[in-house]
Motif scaffolding. Structure first.
Motif, PDB file in Angstrom:
ATOM      1  N   ALA A   1     -12.325 -22.423 -31.105  1.00 55.19           N
ATOM      2  CA  ALA A   1     -11.113 -23.257 -30.802  1.00 55.19           C
ATOM      3  C   ALA A   1     -10.694 -23.189 -29.248  1.00 55.19           C
ATOM      4  O   ALA A   1     -10.310 -24.054 -28.623  1.00 55.19           O
ATOM      5  CB  ALA A   1     -10.028 -22.849 -31.743  1.00 55.19           C
ATOM      6  N   ALA A   2     -11.068 -21.973 -28.610  1.00 53.36           N
ATOM      7  CA  ALA A   2     -10.621 -21.726 -27.162  1.00 53.36           C
ATOM      8  C   ALA A   2     -11.422 -22.813 -26.146  1.00 53.36           C
ATOM      9  O   ALA A   2     -10.967 -23.090 -25.225  1.00 53.36           O
ATOM     10  CB  ALA A   2     -11.153 -20.292 -26.844  1.00 53.36           C
ATOM     11  N   ILE A   3     -12.568 -23.328 -26.781  1.00 54.04           N
ATOM     12  CA  ILE A   3     -13.286 -24.175 -25.849  1.00 54.04           C
ATOM     13  C   ILE A   3     -12.443 -25.591 -25.315  1.00 54.04           C
ATOM     14  O   ILE A   3     -12.822 -26.101 -24.398  1.00 54.04           O
ATOM     15  CB  ILE A   3     -14.485 -24.801 -26.417  1.00 54.04           C
ATOM     16  N   PHE A   4     -11.319 -25.859 -26.342  1.00 50.95           N
ATOM     17  CA  PHE A   4     -10.461 -26.819 -26.019  1.00 50.95           C
ATOM     18  C   PHE A   4      -9.412 -26.409 -24.867  1.00 50.95           C
ATOM     19  O   PHE A   4      -8.856 -27.398 -24.408  1.00 50.95           O
ATOM     20  CB  PHE A   4      -9.944 -27.290 -27.096  1.00 50.95           C
ATOM     21  N   PHE A   5      -9.308 -25.155 -24.708  1.00 52.32           N
ATOM     22  CA  PHE A   5      -8.347 -24.740 -23.643  1.00 52.32           C
ATOM     23  C   PHE A   5      -9.010 -24.155 -22.414  1.00 52.32           C
ATOM     24  O   PHE A   5      -8.520 -23.056 -21.808  1.00 52.32           O
ATOM     25  CB  PHE A   5      -7.593 -23.774 -24.361  1.00 52.32           C
ATOM     26  N   SER A   6     -10.250 -24.637 -22.036  1.00 48.48           N
ATOM     27  CA  SER A   6     -11.047 -23.933 -21.023  1.00 48.48           C
ATOM     28  C   SER A   6     -10.305 -23.906 -19.549  1.00 48.48           C
ATOM     29  O   SER A   6     -10.612 -23.180 -18.736  1.00 48.48           O
ATOM     30  CB  SER A   6     -12.274 -24.842 -20.936  1.00 48.48           C
ATOM     31  N   PRO A   7      -9.402 -24.804 -19.453  1.00 49.44           N
ATOM     32  CA  PRO A   7      -8.631 -24.689 -17.954  1.00 49.44           C
ATOM     33  C   PRO A   7      -7.646 -23.223 -17.978  1.00 49.44           C
ATOM     34  O   PRO A   7      -7.614 -23.133 -16.832  1.00 49.44           O
ATOM     35  CB  PRO A   7      -7.460 -25.794 -17.959  1.00 49.44           C
ATOM     36  N   LEU A   8      -7.392 -22.664 -19.047  1.00 48.11           N
ATOM     37  CA  LEU A   8      -6.917 -21.517 -18.967  1.00 48.11           C
ATOM     38  C   LEU A   8      -7.506 -20.380 -18.619  1.00 48.11           C
ATOM     39  O   LEU A   8      -7.188 -19.189 -18.219  1.00 48.11           O
ATOM     40  CB  LEU A   8      -5.881 -20.967 -20.272  1.00 48.11           C
ATOM     41  N   ILE A   9      -9.051 -20.552 -18.484  1.00 52.88           N
ATOM     42  CA  ILE A   9      -9.772 -19.282 -18.084  1.00 52.88           C
ATOM     43  C   ILE A   9      -9.710 -18.877 -16.950  1.00 52.88           C
ATOM     44  O   ILE A   9      -9.862 -17.585 -16.371  1.00 52.88           O
ATOM     45  CB  ILE A   9     -11.485 -19.841 -18.453  1.00 52.88           C
ATOM     46  N   VAL A  10      -9.074 -19.579 -15.901  1.00 54.16           N
ATOM     47  CA  VAL A  10      -8.918 -19.361 -14.413  1.00 54.16           C
ATOM     48  C   VAL A  10      -7.857 -18.403 -14.576  1.00 54.16           C
ATOM     49  O   VAL A  10      -7.831 -17.365 -13.439  1.00 54.16           O
ATOM     50  CB  VAL A  10      -8.554 -20.613 -13.697  1.00 54.16           C
ATOM     51  N   THR A  11      -7.152 -18.218 -15.420  1.00 54.92           N
ATOM     52  CA  THR A  11      -5.795 -17.228 -15.489  1.00 54.92           C
ATOM     53  C   THR A  11      -6.279 -15.957 -15.806  1.00 54.92           C
ATOM     54  O   THR A  11      -5.907 -14.764 -15.212  1.00 54.92           O
ATOM     55  CB  THR A  11      -4.812 -17.741 -16.533  1.00 54.92           C
ATOM     56  N   PHE A  12      -7.477 -15.885 -16.612  1.00 55.38           N
ATOM     57  CA  PHE A  12      -7.748 -14.435 -17.167  1.00 55.38           C
ATOM     58  C   PHE A  12      -8.877 -13.960 -16.259  1.00 55.38           C
ATOM     59  O   PHE A  12     -10.152 -14.046 -16.452  1.00 55.38           O
ATOM     60  CB  PHE A  12      -8.309 -14.425 -18.590  1.00 55.38           C
ATOM     61  N   THR A  13      -8.742 -13.486 -14.976  1.00 55.82           N
ATOM     62  CA  THR A  13      -9.673 -12.922 -14.045  1.00 55.82           C
ATOM     63  C   THR A  13      -9.910 -11.506 -14.394  1.00 55.82           C
ATOM     64  O   THR A  13      -9.398 -10.798 -15.451  1.00 55.82           O
ATOM     65  CB  THR A  13      -8.966 -13.101 -12.645  1.00 55.82           C
ATOM     66  N   SER A  14     -10.710 -10.898 -13.873  1.00 61.19           N
ATOM     67  CA  SER A  14     -11.118  -9.646 -13.843  1.00 61.19           C
ATOM     68  C   SER A  14     -10.096  -8.765 -13.960  1.00 61.19           C
ATOM     69  O   SER A  14     -10.316  -7.462 -14.485  1.00 61.19           O
ATOM     70  CB  SER A  14     -12.563  -9.240 -12.930  1.00 61.19           C
ATOM     71  N   GLU A  15      -9.301  -8.791 -12.795  1.00 63.12           N
ATOM     72  CA  GLU A  15      -8.092  -8.013 -12.656  1.00 63.12           C
ATOM     73  C   GLU A  15      -7.334  -7.999 -14.101  1.00 63.12           C
ATOM     74  O   GLU A  15      -6.502  -7.028 -14.411  1.00 63.12           O
ATOM     75  CB  GLU A  15      -7.403  -8.347 -11.521  1.00 63.12           C
ATOM     76  N   VAL A  16      -7.258  -9.055 -14.669  1.00 65.11           N
ATOM     77  CA  VAL A  16      -6.380  -9.184 -15.929  1.00 65.11           C
ATOM     78  C   VAL A  16      -6.999  -8.376 -17.118  1.00 65.11           C
ATOM     79  O   VAL A  16      -6.383  -7.876 -17.989  1.00 65.11           O
ATOM     80  CB  VAL A  16      -6.281 -10.652 -16.468  1.00 65.11           C
ATOM     81  N   THR A  17      -8.369  -8.703 -16.981  1.00 63.47           N
ATOM     82  CA  THR A  17      -9.129  -8.107 -18.435  1.00 63.47           C
ATOM     83  C   THR A  17      -9.475  -6.542 -18.036  1.00 63.47           C
ATOM     84  O   THR A  17     -10.000  -5.937 -19.208  1.00 63.47           O
ATOM     85  CB  THR A  17     -10.323  -8.921 -18.722  1.00 63.47           C
ATOM     86  N   ALA A  18      -9.649  -6.145 -16.959  1.00 65.38           N
ATOM     87  CA  ALA A  18     -10.185  -4.713 -16.854  1.00 65.38           C
ATOM     88  C   ALA A  18      -9.017  -3.907 -17.352  1.00 65.38           C
ATOM     89  O   ALA A  18      -9.640  -2.778 -17.975  1.00 65.38           O
ATOM     90  CB  ALA A  18     -10.005  -4.349 -15.101  1.00 65.38           C
ATOM     91  N   PRO A  19      -7.913  -4.001 -17.624  1.00 65.55           N
ATOM     92  CA  PRO A  19      -6.953  -2.728 -17.998  1.00 65.55           C
ATOM     93  C   PRO A  19      -7.624  -2.691 -19.638  1.00 65.55           C
ATOM     94  O   PRO A  19      -7.599  -1.671 -20.199  1.00 65.55           O
ATOM     95  CB  PRO A  19      -5.566  -3.302 -18.157  1.00 65.55           C
ATOM     96  N   ALA A  20      -7.830  -3.951 -20.538  1.00 61.19           N
ATOM     97  CA  ALA A  20      -8.354  -3.961 -21.719  1.00 61.19           C
ATOM     98  C   ALA A  20      -9.788  -3.042 -21.838  1.00 61.19           C
ATOM     99  O   ALA A  20      -9.814  -2.491 -22.805  1.00 61.19           O
ATOM    100  CB  ALA A  20      -8.535  -5.399 -22.202  1.00 61.19           C
ATOM    101  N   LEU A  21     -10.639  -3.353 -20.917  1.00 62.81           N
ATOM    102  CA  LEU A  21     -12.016  -2.596 -20.913  1.00 62.81           C
ATOM    103  C   LEU A  21     -11.779  -1.044 -20.655  1.00 62.81           C
ATOM    104  O   LEU A  21     -12.305  -0.459 -21.451  1.00 62.81           O
ATOM    105  CB  LEU A  21     -12.778  -3.188 -19.966  1.00 62.81           C
ATOM    106  N   ILE A  22     -10.778  -0.716 -19.773  1.00 65.73           N
ATOM    107  CA  ILE A  22     -10.501   0.731 -19.569  1.00 65.73           C
ATOM    108  C   ILE A  22      -9.954   1.215 -20.957  1.00 65.73           C
ATOM    109  O   ILE A  22     -10.493   2.452 -21.297  1.00 65.73           O
ATOM    110  CB  ILE A  22      -9.498   0.829 -18.344  1.00 65.73           C
ATOM    111  N   ILE A  23      -8.958   0.634 -21.466  1.00 66.33           N
ATOM    112  CA  ILE A  23      -8.352   1.320 -22.619  1.00 66.33           C
ATOM    113  C   ILE A  23      -9.353   1.239 -23.843  1.00 66.33           C
ATOM    114  O   ILE A  23      -9.480   2.217 -24.732  1.00 66.33           O
ATOM    115  CB  ILE A  23      -7.223   0.418 -23.122  1.00 66.33           C
ATOM    116  N   VAL A  24     -10.342   0.234 -24.023  1.00 67.93           N
ATOM    117  CA  VAL A  24     -11.368   0.418 -25.050  1.00 67.93           C
ATOM    118  C   VAL A  24     -12.167   1.479 -24.802  1.00 67.93           C
ATOM    119  O   VAL A  24     -12.589   2.341 -25.623  1.00 67.93           O
ATOM    120  CB  VAL A  24     -12.206  -1.051 -25.133  1.00 67.93           C
ATOM    121  N   GLY A  25     -12.576   1.823 -23.381  1.00 66.11           N
ATOM    122  CA  GLY A  25     -13.485   2.756 -23.160  1.00 66.11           C
ATOM    123  C   GLY A  25     -12.780   4.192 -23.573  1.00 66.11           C
ATOM    124  O   GLY A  25     -13.359   5.116 -24.135  1.00 66.11           O
ATOM    125  N   ILE A  26     -11.402   4.398 -23.426  1.00 68.36           N
ATOM    126  CA  ILE A  26     -10.822   5.471 -23.624  1.00 68.36           C
ATOM    127  C   ILE A  26     -10.967   5.819 -24.925  1.00 68.36           C
ATOM    128  O   ILE A  26     -10.943   6.899 -25.717  1.00 68.36           O
ATOM    129  CB  ILE A  26      -9.398   5.206 -23.327  1.00 68.36           C
TER     130      ILE A  26
END
Length: 310
Positions: A224-249
């Motif tokens: 369903a997210a393909i209809f909200f593609s304009p929002l992708i500019v908000t989730f930059t690598s700086e935003v998603t990096a904390p999630a990756l770090i936590i998952v790694g922990i």
């Protein structure tokens, strides 16, 4: 197509089940370190260095500061046992980035579905030239990608399953279904012209909800997210990096399940974990660890404990 054949014959599942439990834990932990390394690199917390290869990045830059802020927020939410803490951590970090001007404001919330015309079916163009594909060089390329994707998928599936406590008696129940879905997704992704569609693409998102049953719902939300593609500019690598770090922990917790006192196990397990981030490849880390495993086990006089597949 080879993936589908290997899956239908049961060979992929047999190979995964042949991996010793402690090596499965090493693979899971190694992927955790690799994911964390990706998060640290993409956010700029660590950067390249000619003298030492890597070093601390520019901690005064807005992107790095936003990542640190997002990491603190997510850690607090996780410590307080807030449901879907990783997901809410990304949302809060994105909003903080917009307020501070570090993250761009989306031009719209809902937009038209991006066209697949430029890449759809392009994979078949090369298949029309038989001289190009029926030769030794092309076969080497196919087998190389097959090996890399095989063990990337196997490693990630083991990591997800171990983190969710789904492995029973060193076997993953109904693994063939997950592997078959992965095989067909790989074919579908190639036809549409995307990067290889594998299990790891959705792992960090599904993990944040805390249950494997919601995974299919999360996957549906992605569609369903393909209809909200304009929002992708908000989730930059700086935003998603904390999630990756936590998952790694979270995935690194599997290190406690490895018998580090047994040198013959510690060597291949350590090399598996350590080489994944350093070589920037899950498959390479698995390859190096799995080469050393039979060597150390045989030299320790424990040949009978080694599965012939290993």
């Amino acid at each position: 197509m080879i993936f589908v054949i290997l899956t239908l014959t049961g060979l992929r599942e047999y190979i995964i089940n042949a991996i010793p439990m402690e090596m499965k834990m090493a693979v899971s932990a190694g992927i955790g370190f690799f994911i964390t390394f990706v998060g640290l690199q993409s956010s700029g917390i660590i950067a390249g260095d000619d003298a030492t290869l890597i070093s601390l990045g520019d901690v005064h830059s807005g992107g790095v500061l936003l990542t640190f802020a997002g990491l603190v927020i997510t850690v607090i939410l996780m410590t307080k046992k807030v449901p879907a803490a990783i997901f809410f951590g990304m949302i809060i970090t994105a909003l903080l980035g917009i307020v501070t001007g570090i993250v761009p404001m989306p031009s719209a919330i809902v937009g038209s579905v991006p066209s697949v015309a430029p890449t759809f079916g392009a994979a078949f163009e090369g298949l029309m030239d038989f001289d190009t594909i029926f030769n030794v060089q092309f076969l080497i390329v196919v087998l190389t990608f097959l090996f890399v994707d095989f063990f990337d998928t196997a490693g990630t599936l083991v990591g997800v399953a171990s983190q969710a406590n789904l492995i029973k008696d060193n076997k993953l129940p109904r693994a063939s279904k997950a592997l078959l879905a992965d095989a067909f997704a790989t074919i579908t992704g190639a036809i549409f012209g995307t990067s290889t569609t594998t299990i790891c693409r959705i792992y960090s998102r599904c993990r944040s909800w805390g249950t494997e049953r919601i995974a299919s719902v999360v996957t549906g939300v992605f569609l369903a997210a393909i209809f909200f593609s304009p929002l992708i500019v908000t989730f930059t690598s700086e935003v998603t990096a904390p999630a990756l770090i936590i998952v790694g922990i979270l995935m690194a917790s599997n290190l406690s399940k490895i018998s580090w006192g047994r040198f013959e196990v510690a060597v291949p397990a350590f090399l598996t974990v350590f080489m994944m981030p350093l070589t920037y490849s899950i498959a390479t880390g698995i390859a190096i660890g799995f080469i050393f495993y039979p060597i150390t086990m045989i030299m320790a006089g424990k040949r009978k404990e080694i599965n012939p597949i290993m």
